[in-house]
Design a protein around this motif. Structure first.
Motif, PDB file in Angstrom:
ATOM      1  N   VAL A 107      85.791  66.906 -16.605  1.00 31.94           N
ATOM      2  CA  VAL A 107      84.902  67.685 -17.462  1.00 31.94           C
ATOM      3  C   VAL A 107      83.959  66.756 -18.227  1.00 31.94           C
ATOM      4  O   VAL A 107      82.754  67.029 -18.359  1.00 31.94           O
ATOM      5  CB  VAL A 107      85.720  68.552 -18.442  1.00 31.94           C
ATOM      6  CG1 VAL A 107      84.810  69.171 -19.504  1.00 31.94           C
ATOM      7  CG2 VAL A 107      86.461  69.650 -17.694  1.00 31.94           C
ATOM      8  N   SER A 108      84.486  65.651 -18.744  1.00 32.57           N
ATOM      9  CA  SER A 108      83.654  64.696 -19.482  1.00 32.57           C
ATOM     10  C   SER A 108      82.580  64.081 -18.590  1.00 32.57           C
ATOM     11  O   SER A 108      81.427  63.909 -19.009  1.00 32.57           O
ATOM     12  CB  SER A 108      84.535  63.596 -20.078  1.00 32.57           C
ATOM     13  OG  SER A 108      85.447  64.118 -21.016  1.00 32.57           O
ATOM     14  N   ILE A 109      82.945  63.732 -17.354  1.00 30.30           N
ATOM     15  CA  ILE A 109      81.975  63.134 -16.426  1.00 30.30           C
ATOM     16  C   ILE A 109      80.868  64.120 -16.094  1.00 30.30           C
ATOM     17  O   ILE A 109      79.670  63.775 -16.114  1.00 30.30           O
ATOM     18  CB  ILE A 109      82.695  62.658 -15.150  1.00 30.30           C
ATOM     19  CG1 ILE A 109      83.544  61.418 -15.460  1.00 30.30           C
ATOM     20  CG2 ILE A 109      81.697  62.364 -14.040  1.00 30.30           C
ATOM     21  CD1 ILE A 109      84.407  60.960 -14.306  1.00 30.30           C
ATOM     22  N   VAL A 110      81.243  65.342 -15.775  1.00 28.59           N
ATOM     23  CA  VAL A 110      80.237  66.355 -15.435  1.00 28.59           C
ATOM     24  C   VAL A 110      79.312  66.607 -16.618  1.00 28.59           C
ATOM     25  O   VAL A 110      78.075  66.660 -16.469  1.00 28.59           O
ATOM     26  CB  VAL A 110      80.930  67.654 -14.990  1.00 28.59           C
ATOM     27  CG1 VAL A 110      79.912  68.791 -14.876  1.00 28.59           C
ATOM     28  CG2 VAL A 110      81.629  67.444 -13.658  1.00 28.59           C
ATOM     29  N   ARG A 111      79.888  66.735 -17.802  1.00 26.69           N
ATOM     30  CA  ARG A 111      79.068  66.988 -18.992  1.00 26.69           C
ATOM     31  C   ARG A 111      78.107  65.831 -19.266  1.00 26.69           C
ATOM     32  O   ARG A 111      76.947  66.042 -19.624  1.00 26.69           O
ATOM     33  CB  ARG A 111      79.973  67.217 -20.200  1.00 26.69           C
ATOM     34  CG  ARG A 111      79.190  67.436 -21.482  1.00 26.69           C
ATOM     35  CD  ARG A 111      80.103  67.526 -22.682  1.00 26.69           C
ATOM     36  NE  ARG A 111      79.315  67.531 -23.896  1.00 26.69           N
ATOM     37  CZ  ARG A 111      78.836  66.449 -24.493  1.00 26.69           C
ATOM     38  NH1 ARG A 111      79.080  65.269 -23.967  1.00 26.69           N
ATOM     39  NH2 ARG A 111      78.103  66.553 -25.586  1.00 26.69           N
ATOM     40  N   ALA A 112      78.581  64.595 -19.100  1.00 26.41           N
ATOM     41  CA  ALA A 112      77.744  63.431 -19.374  1.00 26.41           C
ATOM     42  C   ALA A 112      76.572  63.328 -18.405  1.00 26.41           C
ATOM     43  O   ALA A 112      75.496  62.822 -18.764  1.00 26.41           O
ATOM     44  CB  ALA A 112      78.591  62.167 -19.304  1.00 26.41           C
ATOM     45  N   ASN A 113      76.742  63.795 -17.170  1.00 33.99           N
ATOM     46  CA  ASN A 113      75.686  63.690 -16.157  1.00 33.99           C
ATOM     47  C   ASN A 113      74.731  64.871 -16.134  1.00 33.99           C
ATOM     48  O   ASN A 113      73.682  64.789 -15.463  1.00 33.99           O
ATOM     49  CB  ASN A 113      76.318  63.539 -14.770  1.00 33.99           C
ATOM     50  CG  ASN A 113      76.852  62.145 -14.518  1.00 33.99           C
ATOM     51  OD1 ASN A 113      76.123  61.242 -14.122  1.00 33.99           O
ATOM     52  ND2 ASN A 113      78.142  61.959 -14.789  1.00 33.99           N
ATOM     53  N   ASP A 121      71.085  57.266 -16.781  1.00 31.37           N
ATOM     54  CA  ASP A 121      70.710  57.914 -18.042  1.00 31.37           C
ATOM     55  C   ASP A 121      71.814  58.821 -18.589  1.00 31.37           C
ATOM     56  O   ASP A 121      71.605  59.529 -19.580  1.00 31.37           O
ATOM     57  CB  ASP A 121      69.440  58.749 -17.840  1.00 31.37           C
ATOM     58  CG  ASP A 121      68.256  57.897 -17.419  1.00 31.37           C
ATOM     59  OD1 ASP A 121      68.181  56.736 -17.867  1.00 31.37           O
ATOM     60  OD2 ASP A 121      67.428  58.395 -16.628  1.00 31.37           O
ATOM     61  N   ALA A 122      72.974  58.815 -17.950  1.00 30.59           N
ATOM     62  CA  ALA A 122      74.065  59.707 -18.373  1.00 30.59           C
ATOM     63  C   ALA A 122      74.478  59.430 -19.816  1.00 30.59           C
ATOM     64  O   ALA A 122      74.394  58.296 -20.312  1.00 30.59           O
ATOM     65  CB  ALA A 122      75.258  59.526 -17.449  1.00 30.59           C
TER      66      ALA A 122
END
Length: 325
Positions: A107-113, A121-122
């Protein structure tokens, strides 16, 4: 009770444990794969998957690999936890904490990208990582406490004793129970839902609802099941949930077939909170004595102190109502 019936009830918790483990493993696997793929229109073909000490992304994976890699790790972890006999003692803790850790990380990775065509630029993930690790540790501790309790054989099926009530007297029985561990879980998940809008932009974006809604719902559900108040009186029995005493389940005394005290453990009923198993419905807040109520052909149990006295009073009131009709 027949031998066959006793074996069936003793095996019921195992069946629920198998189904629960299967549903958890499958749910985490689906989330890890589907989440990044379902949001692919909001970022590029590569996702930032590693961040350096400065908070800037310094590693990436193709979209398909970002979905498959954590799913593969989860599949191996789940297989080892389930099939390696030496890991049986830690199975629940490993599956729960590992699932929360991988799901939170995804979830954190998807949100950051999100909304970044170039993975360089994530956004940072430091806050999400801290929250995920803390939630995984707390969930693992709770799962370990539940799984380390041994299962016990079902209690005898006696209908329970009655209380002698002198003519003209009215008696009421009250008991309360709370589980501090469930309250802690509710506080942690509620904090995640509350802090999520403040991370990054300072407002709740569409992507943040992927984090806010599940944690908010989980917090409310766990909080409701973290405490209970039981009242037995002339009208029957009321079971009130949560710190606000709502919702409430009620049975009229005339509808109660019998009541008794019975010892149960989380391992027997499949965990903590509001549980459904071969023993019926159980509100499990702590191992030990439970008030078991038989009404409408179904069993309902709640873990409260002094359950034997409450059952005796309820049996007397139920018998008086039945004899008076």
């Amino acid at each position: 009770m027949s031998e066959r019936g006793g074996l069936r009830e003793m095996r019921a918790p195992r069946r629920w444990a198998v189904w629960g483990t299967t549903a958890w493993a499958a749910g985490i696997l689906v989330l890890l794969v589907v989440l990044p793929l379902s949001m692919r229109e909001f970022y590029g073909d590569r996702l930032a998957t590693h961040w350096g000490g400065s908070g800037k992304p310094d590693g990436s994976l193709p979209l398909w690999a970002a979905a498959v890699a954590p799913a593969a790790v989860w599949a191996v972890l789940a297989a080892v936890a389930v099939f390696w006999r030496a890991a049986r003692r830690w199975r629940a803790a490993v599956l729960v904490s590992g699932g929360v850790l991988l799901a939170g990380g995804q979830v954190s990775i998807v949100r950051a990208n999100l909304h970044h065509a170039d993975w360089r630029d994530a956004a940072p993930v430091s806050v999400g990582a801290v929250v995920t690790v803390f939630a995984a540790a707390a969930a693992g501790c709770v799962a370990w406490r539940v799984s380390r309790r041994p299962a016990t054989a079902p209690a005898s099926r006696g209908q329970g004793a009655r209380m002698e009530i002198p003519e003209g007297e009215r008696r009421v029985w009250l008991s309360r129970t709370a589980n501090p561990w469930l309250r802690l879980v509710a506080a942690v998940t509620g904090a995640v839902a509350a802090v999520a809008p403040l991370v990054g932009t300072g407002g709740a974006t569409a992507s943040m609802w992927l984090l806010i809604v599940p944690f908010a719902v989980a917090s409310a559900a766990v909080l409701v099941c973290s405490s209970v108040r039981v009242r037995v009186g002339e009208r029957g029995v009321d079971v009130a949930f949560g710190p606000l005493g709502w919702p409430v389940r009620r049975w009229d005394a005339a509808d109660v077939e019998w009541a008794r005290a019975e010892r149960r453990t989380p391992a027997q009923v499949g965990g903590w909170g509001y549980r459904l198993s071969g023993l019926g419905t159980t509100v499990m807040l702590r191992a030990g004595e439970c008030l078991v109520i038989r009404a409408g052909g179904k069993n309902f149990a709640v873990s409260v102190d002094d359950a034997e006295r409450g059952a005796a009073l309820l049996n007397s009131l139920a018998g008086a109502r039945t004899e008076g009709t």
